[in-house]
Design a protein around this motif. Structure first.
Motif: not given
Length: 60
Positions: A24, A29, A57, A59
């Motif tokens: 992710l 996303v 992950c 972001l």
């Protein structure tokens, strides 16, 4: 990062579950956001995001 994101949605006994596998990140996303919007359009009382199979992950 390179790996794709697999998203599987199922309806558990109590609420919908959105399970993620892979990575992710900024490149994936948007697909996750679309699935969340689709699941929440039915206005469930709760929803679960299962993240234990994410390899990455990030972001920021």
């Amino acid at each position: 990062m390179g790996d794709d994101l697999a998203i599987v949605v199922w309806h558990g006994a109590v609420c919908p579950v959105i399970a993620l596998r892979g990575e992710l990140d900024a490149a994936t996303v948007a697909g996750f956001a679309r699935e969340v919007d689709r699941v929440l359009a039915d206005r469930p009382a709760a929803a679960v995001a299962a993240l234990s199979r994410l390899a990455f992950c990030g972001l920021a």
